[in-house]
Scaffold this motif. Structure first.
Motif, short mmCIF file in Angstrom:
data_model
loop_
_atom_site.label_atom_id
_atom_site.label_comp_id
_atom_site.label_asym_id
_atom_site.label_seq_id
_atom_site.Cartn_x
_atom_site.Cartn_y
_atom_site.Cartn_z
N LEU A 24 -17.34 -37.54 23.72
CA LEU A 24 -17.89 -36.25 24.13
C LEU A 24 -16.81 -35.18 24.26
N GLY A 25 -15.55 -35.60 24.20
CA GLY A 25 -14.46 -34.65 24.32
C GLY A 25 -14.27 -34.13 25.73
N THR A 26 -14.56 -34.97 26.72
CA THR A 26 -14.37 -34.58 28.12
C THR A 26 -13.49 -35.61 28.81
N THR A 27 -13.29 -35.45 30.08
CA THR A 27 -12.47 -36.42 30.82
C THR A 27 -13.36 -37.43 31.53
N LYS A 28 -12.79 -38.57 31.84
CA LYS A 28 -13.55 -39.61 32.55
C LYS A 28 -13.95 -39.12 33.93
N ALA A 29 -13.06 -38.36 34.58
CA ALA A 29 -13.36 -37.88 35.93
C ALA A 29 -14.56 -36.94 35.95
N LEU A 30 -14.72 -36.12 34.91
CA LEU A 30 -15.85 -35.20 34.86
C LEU A 30 -17.13 -35.89 34.43
N LEU A 31 -17.01 -36.90 33.58
CA LEU A 31 -18.20 -37.60 33.08
C LEU A 31 -18.77 -38.58 34.10
N GLU A 32 -17.91 -39.19 34.89
CA GLU A 32 -18.34 -40.26 35.79
C GLU A 32 -19.48 -39.87 36.72
N PRO A 33 -19.44 -38.68 37.38
CA PRO A 33 -20.56 -38.34 38.29
C PRO A 33 -21.91 -38.29 37.60
N PHE A 34 -21.95 -37.81 36.35
CA PHE A 34 -23.22 -37.78 35.62
C PHE A 34 -23.77 -39.19 35.43
N LEU A 35 -22.89 -40.11 35.03
CA LEU A 35 -23.32 -41.48 34.74
C LEU A 35 -23.71 -42.21 36.02
N VAL A 36 -23.01 -41.94 37.10
CA VAL A 36 -23.34 -42.58 38.38
C VAL A 36 -24.72 -42.12 38.85
N ARG A 49 -16.39 -50.37 32.20
CA ARG A 49 -17.58 -49.88 32.91
C ARG A 49 -18.57 -49.39 31.85
N VAL A 50 -19.43 -50.29 31.40
CA VAL A 50 -20.26 -50.02 30.23
C VAL A 50 -21.71 -49.70 30.63
N PHE A 51 -22.43 -49.07 29.70
CA PHE A 51 -23.84 -48.75 29.91
C PHE A 51 -24.53 -48.70 28.56
N ASP A 52 -25.86 -48.82 28.59
CA ASP A 52 -26.66 -48.85 27.38
C ASP A 52 -26.72 -47.46 26.75
N VAL A 53 -26.34 -47.38 25.47
CA VAL A 53 -26.28 -46.09 24.78
C VAL A 53 -27.68 -45.49 24.62
N ASN A 54 -28.63 -46.28 24.14
CA ASN A 54 -29.97 -45.75 23.88
C ASN A 54 -30.66 -45.29 25.16
N GLU A 55 -30.48 -46.03 26.23
CA GLU A 55 -31.15 -45.68 27.48
C GLU A 55 -30.69 -44.34 28.02
N HIS A 56 -29.43 -43.98 27.73
CA HIS A 56 -28.88 -42.75 28.28
C HIS A 56 -28.50 -41.77 27.18
N ALA A 57 -29.14 -41.89 26.02
CA ALA A 57 -28.83 -41.02 24.89
C ALA A 57 -29.13 -39.56 25.21
N THR A 58 -30.24 -39.30 25.90
CA THR A 58 -30.62 -37.92 26.23
C THR A 58 -29.56 -37.26 27.10
N LEU A 108 -26.35 -38.11 27.37
CA LEU A 108 -25.12 -37.94 26.60
C LEU A 108 -25.21 -36.75 25.65
N ALA A 109 -26.41 -36.55 25.08
CA ALA A 109 -26.58 -35.43 24.15
C ALA A 109 -26.58 -34.10 24.90
#
Length: 540
Positions: free
Chosen positions: A253-265, A281-290, A292-293
């Motif tokens: 996504l071209g961002t940092t892990k620190a900025l992305l982590e709160p969204f995923l949590v 720290r993995v997660f299902d791509v299809n389940e969270h595709a919306t 990530l997009a």
């Protein structure tokens, strides 16, 4: 090579070192009246490298002679004659050992093919090899030292067999333990599974008999590591990515892990308190595709304010009333606002607006109307959407350029004060629980699917539908929506949508009616196995 009605690779049977049980050979000699070498017989099962013990005497198989030339190696009589004295004297004797369940299982398979275990459906060579390789890796989790090479092989065979006889569930559990033990940032599947991975990937890659065991390992790898599309995973090309890690998703996504982590949590993709490195720290791509997009398109609140043409006070009021919702709750993330949501809100109001004309004094801005008349922005905007409040526009673009009719705002305010305490416009309540769309919640009431009250406007005489606390309770006791499920379960709405879709939970649509994402509470409770209360007093 075919051996005992089983197919083996030749290297499993042909070795420069010939092994045997010296006790068997000595018994042969004692039972014969002539020269000892005439009676000594090499047993066929001693050739198989997985056979480590003579079950008759509980004696380890020991090296008797070694010859690189096959002619010399298999010229048995001369070789036995050369070591006859050592055999008879006990020179080759070792301490006896206890037969393991693996030893007994292997002996029965070689004797008559009998096998009632889960391994019985597979050929002996891959089954026995897999037990040894898996067991050797499991020993790394609970090392037993010191062990000589002979003991290590036997302990590995027994450990692997104890898991394999449990079937796929036991094997998957063991593979997961190995994966969990390799939690370093750069730990690969090869690091986790060692020679089991190496052999299945290389030495046995062209042997179809190993495919069932290769598939079990492949499935484990794909459930743990964020493998990108196009990668070869144990002989199978991955057509699409199944998992992202915090590390790979941030890089993509071209961002940092620190900025992305709160969204995923917040989305429930990854746990908040997780000691694992970002790469694991993995997660299902299809389940969270919306999600990530959407993340790359999110903007700051200032950018959103500029995009919809709102003042600082106006944007703060829209946020305070939940008309604009950040995609992430933490203030540490600046770019967390959806421009699409803001523009959609504005477009829905501008669409109904007409030029203010020559009488601007009879119009006022939405925020001014809210503050002057004590009517919430939500109520004003719902009234505009419902066609109950006239909206105009000035030459100023955006939200700040919208105007509402002062006289109609006064009527709304008067009606709100004179209506019975605790009554809420039915349409507004419907919007608050996620039932949007022209007349959907009113149709739900008119169809007697839930309750409401018809009350005439005190000044205009028009009939309007309202709900009180009991009506609200009646609705929640029977129905759920995505919005109410989020409040009740704490799960993210994308997670809930996915689970409802996977469970094929039907919308509540009697006679084909369309009420949007509305579900019967009991159907959802049963299908998703959620612990859903019947909230008697759940409010907006």
């Amino acid at each position: 090579m075919r051996f005992r009605d089983e197919i083996f690779v030749s290297r499993a049977l042909r070795s420069p070192t010939m092994r045997g049980c010296p006790v068997c050979l000595r018994e042969d000699a004692k039972s014969h009246g002539g020269p000892a070498v005439e009676a000594m017989a090499m047993r066929g099962d001693w050739l198989l490298r997985e056979v480590m013990v003579c079950l008759r005497h509980r004696h380890p198989l020991v090296p008797l002679w070694q010859a690189l030339n096959p002619t010399d190696r298999y010229d048995i009589a001369p070789r036995l004659q050369e070591i006859e004295a050592e055999i008879l004297s006990g020179y080759f004797d070792h301490p006896l050992c206890v037969a393991s369940f693996f030893d007994i299982w292997l002996d029965r398979r070689l004797e008559d093919g009998e096998d009632e275990t889960w391994l019985g459906q597979y050929e002996l060579y891959p089954a026995a090899s897999f037990c040894r390789l898996l067991g050797a890796e499991l020993l790394r989790l609970n090392p037993v030292n010191p062990l000589d090479a002979f003991c290590r092989i036997r302990v590995a065979q027994a450990a692997g067999f104890a898991v394999a006889v449990e079937g796929e569930a036991g094997i998957r559990s063991a593979l997961n333990r190995l994966a969990e033990a390799a939690m370093g940032h750069n730990d690969t599947a090869q690091k986790a599974f060692g020679q089991l991975y190496v052999k299945l990937r290389r030495a046995y890659s062209d042997e179809p008999a190993f495919e069932p065991f290769r598939k079990l390992l492949r499935d484990c790898i794909l459930s743990v590591w964020p493998i990108p599309a196009g990668e070869d995973v144990l002989g199978e090309i991955l057509t699409e990515r199944r998992l992202h890690s915090l590390h790979t998703a941030a890089a993509e996504l071209g961002t940092t892990k620190a900025l992305l982590e709160p969204f995923l949590v917040e989305a429930g993709a990854i746990p908040a308190l997780d000691p694992r490195p970002a790469s694991r720290r993995v997660f299902d791509v299809n389940e969270h595709a919306t999600l990530l997009a959407e993340i790359p398109r999110l903007a700051s609140l200032r950018a959103l304010r500029e995009a919809i043409g709102a003042s600082r006070n106006e944007i703060e009021a829209l946020v305070d009333e939940g008309l604009l919702v950040p995609r992430c709750a933490t203030d540490a993330v600046r770019r967390r606002w959806s421009l699409d949501e803001g523009r959609g809100l504005l477009d829905g109001l501008v669409f109904a607006a007409r030029p203010v004309g020559a009488d601007p004094a009879s119009w006022e801005g939405l925020l001014r109307a809210k503050n002057r008349a004590g009517v919430s922005l939500s109520t004003l905007i719902d009234a505009i959407r419902g066609g109950n409040l006239s909206v105009g526009s000035t030459e100023e673009n955006g939200f700040s350029g919208l105007r509402v009719a002062r006289a109609e705002v006064d009527l709304l305010s008067t009606a709100a004060r004179q209506l019975a305490i605790g009554l809420i416009p039915a349409a507004a309540f419907g919007v608050s629980v996620g039932i949007k769309g022209e007349g959907r919640f009113l149709a739900l009431i008119s169809g007697a699917h839930t309750t409401g009250k018809v009350i005439r406007h005190p000044t205009m005489g028009a009939a309007h539908v309202y709900v009180d606390s009991q009506d609200i309770s009646n609705f929640h006791n029977r129905f759920v929506t995505i919005t109410t499920l989020v409040k009740e379960t704490g799960l993210h709405r994308n997670t809930l949508r996915k689970r409802l879709d996977d469970a094929a939970v039907p919308f509540f649509a009697p006679d084909g009616a369309n009420f949007g994402f509305l579900y019967l509470r009991e159907v959802v409770r049963t299908a998703l196995r959620l612990t859903l209360p019947f909230p008697a007093d759940m409010q907006v």
